[in-house]
Write an enzyme that holds these catalytic residues in place. Structure first.
Site, PDB file in Angstrom:
ATOM      1  N   GLU A  49      -0.669  -8.163   5.408  1.00 46.41           N
ATOM      2  CA  GLU A  49      -0.320  -8.332   6.833  1.00 46.41           C
ATOM      3  C   GLU A  49      -1.547  -8.198   7.732  1.00 46.41           C
ATOM      4  O   GLU A  49      -1.467  -8.486   8.917  1.00 46.41           O
ATOM      5  CB  GLU A  49       0.777  -7.330   7.231  1.00 46.41           C
ATOM      6  CG  GLU A  49       0.316  -5.902   7.470  1.00 46.41           C
ATOM      7  CD  GLU A  49       0.011  -5.118   6.192  1.00 46.41           C
ATOM      8  OE1 GLU A  49       0.034  -5.705   5.091  1.00 46.41           O
ATOM      9  OE2 GLU A  49      -0.277  -3.917   6.319  1.00 46.41           O
ATOM     10  N   CYS A  62       0.828  -1.207   0.000  1.00 44.84           N
ATOM     11  CA  CYS A  62       0.000   0.000   0.000  1.00 44.84           C
ATOM     12  C   CYS A  62       0.870   1.269   0.000  1.00 44.84           C
ATOM     13  O   CYS A  62       1.498   1.545  -1.014  1.00 44.84           O
ATOM     14  CB  CYS A  62      -0.996  -0.050   1.150  1.00 44.84           C
ATOM     15  SG  CYS A  62      -2.414   1.008   0.834  1.00 44.84           S
ATOM     16  N   HIS A  93      -3.128  -4.928   1.717  1.00 44.45           N
ATOM     17  CA  HIS A  93      -2.434  -5.210   2.980  1.00 44.45           C
ATOM     18  C   HIS A  93      -2.474  -6.700   3.327  1.00 44.45           C
ATOM     19  O   HIS A  93      -3.366  -7.127   4.061  1.00 44.45           O
ATOM     20  CB  HIS A  93      -3.149  -4.478   4.130  1.00 44.45           C
ATOM     21  CG  HIS A  93      -2.977  -3.010   4.127  1.00 44.45           C
ATOM     22  ND1 HIS A  93      -2.041  -2.369   4.911  1.00 44.45           N
ATOM     23  CD2 HIS A  93      -3.632  -2.040   3.465  1.00 44.45           C
ATOM     24  CE1 HIS A  93      -2.134  -1.069   4.722  1.00 44.45           C
ATOM     25  NE2 HIS A  93      -3.093  -0.840   3.847  1.00 44.45           N
TER      26      HIS A  93
HETATM   27  N1  GLN Z   1      -3.610   6.369   0.878  1.00 45.45           N
HETATM   28  C1  GLN Z   1      -2.356   6.156   1.559  1.00 45.45           C
HETATM   29  C2  GLN Z   1      -1.230   6.946   0.913  1.00 45.45           C
HETATM   30  O1  GLN Z   1      -1.434   7.579  -0.057  1.00 45.45           O
HETATM   31  C3  GLN Z   1      -2.001   4.694   1.575  1.00 45.45           C
HETATM   32  C4  GLN Z   1      -3.005   3.939   2.407  1.00 45.45           C
HETATM   33  C5  GLN Z   1      -2.484   2.699   3.031  1.00 45.45           C
HETATM   34  O2  GLN Z   1      -1.279   2.469   3.128  1.00 45.45           O
HETATM   35  N2  GLN Z   1      -3.409   1.912   3.520  1.00 45.45           N
HETATM   36  O3  GLN Z   1      -0.131   6.928   1.384  1.00 45.45           O
END
Ligand code: GLN
Length: 185
Positions: free
Chosen positions: A168, A75, A166
């Protein structure tokens, strides 16, 4: 095998727990010294702008930008690995030749869970998407490992693996295992 988890902000404890479940020693990484003796590094989800800023502040950016360490970004970690981020000049490592679009799913579908088929994995993984990015451009060296609704959500290049969701946050360890087996070795 010892694997670092960047522990500046975000969901690093969950990655530490996943490594423990796999019987791998994890180390929380906050400063360049913490990288000594780790064979790979996980970049967790969280807020990519904050993680990028803190990485520079804690003197980690230069060490990591060399790109010699295998890395797995989830992410926000995926965003940090990308060369280009749509509409943003935020700090990043830029180790993967790709463009990411942050918060791609917008307000309507900020968070959702879905099964994702990842090439090379025996079973589908449960993808937890939280304000997730997608990859909108890949260079020739990038291998696309999974799509969701046509959008690229898992890919790799060289020593780096990135997922938009994610892993994890579930008890599915397949993607971590893939990282350990194929990238950390
Ligand atoms: N939207 C977040 C970002 O731009 C990422 C979100 C996440 O890691 N769950 O950094």
């Amino acid at each position: 095998m010892r694997v670092g988890v960047l522990a500046l902000q975000g969901a690093f404890r969950e990655h530490m727990a996943t490594l423990a479940r796999l019987g791998v020693e994890g180390r929380e990484v906050r400063r360049a010294d913490d990288l000594d003796g780790v064979q790979g590094l996980i970049l967790p989800g969280g807020e990519s702008t904050t993680i990028g800023m803190l990485m520079a502040e804690y003197g980690l950016e230069d060490a990591l930008k060399q790109g010699s360490l295998p890395m797995f970004g989830t992410c926000a970690g995926m965003i940090v690995l990308a060369q280009e981020i749509v509409g943003s000049t935020q700090p990043r490592l830029g180790l993967m030749d790709m463009t990411v679009d942050r918060n791609h799913y917008g307000r309507q579908r900020e968070s959702f869970e879905t099964e994702v088929a990842v090439s090379g994995l025996e079973h589908q993984v449960r993808g937890v998407f939280i304000r997730a990015p997608v990859v909108t451009r890949t260079g020739p060296g990038v291998e696309i490992l999974a799509r969701h609704d046509g959008e690229i959500v898992v890919c790799s290049e060289g020593r780096c693996l990135a997922s938009a969701f994610h892993p994890e946050l579930t008890d599915d360890t397949q993607l971590h295992r893939l990282f350990l087996d194929r990238f950390v070795g």
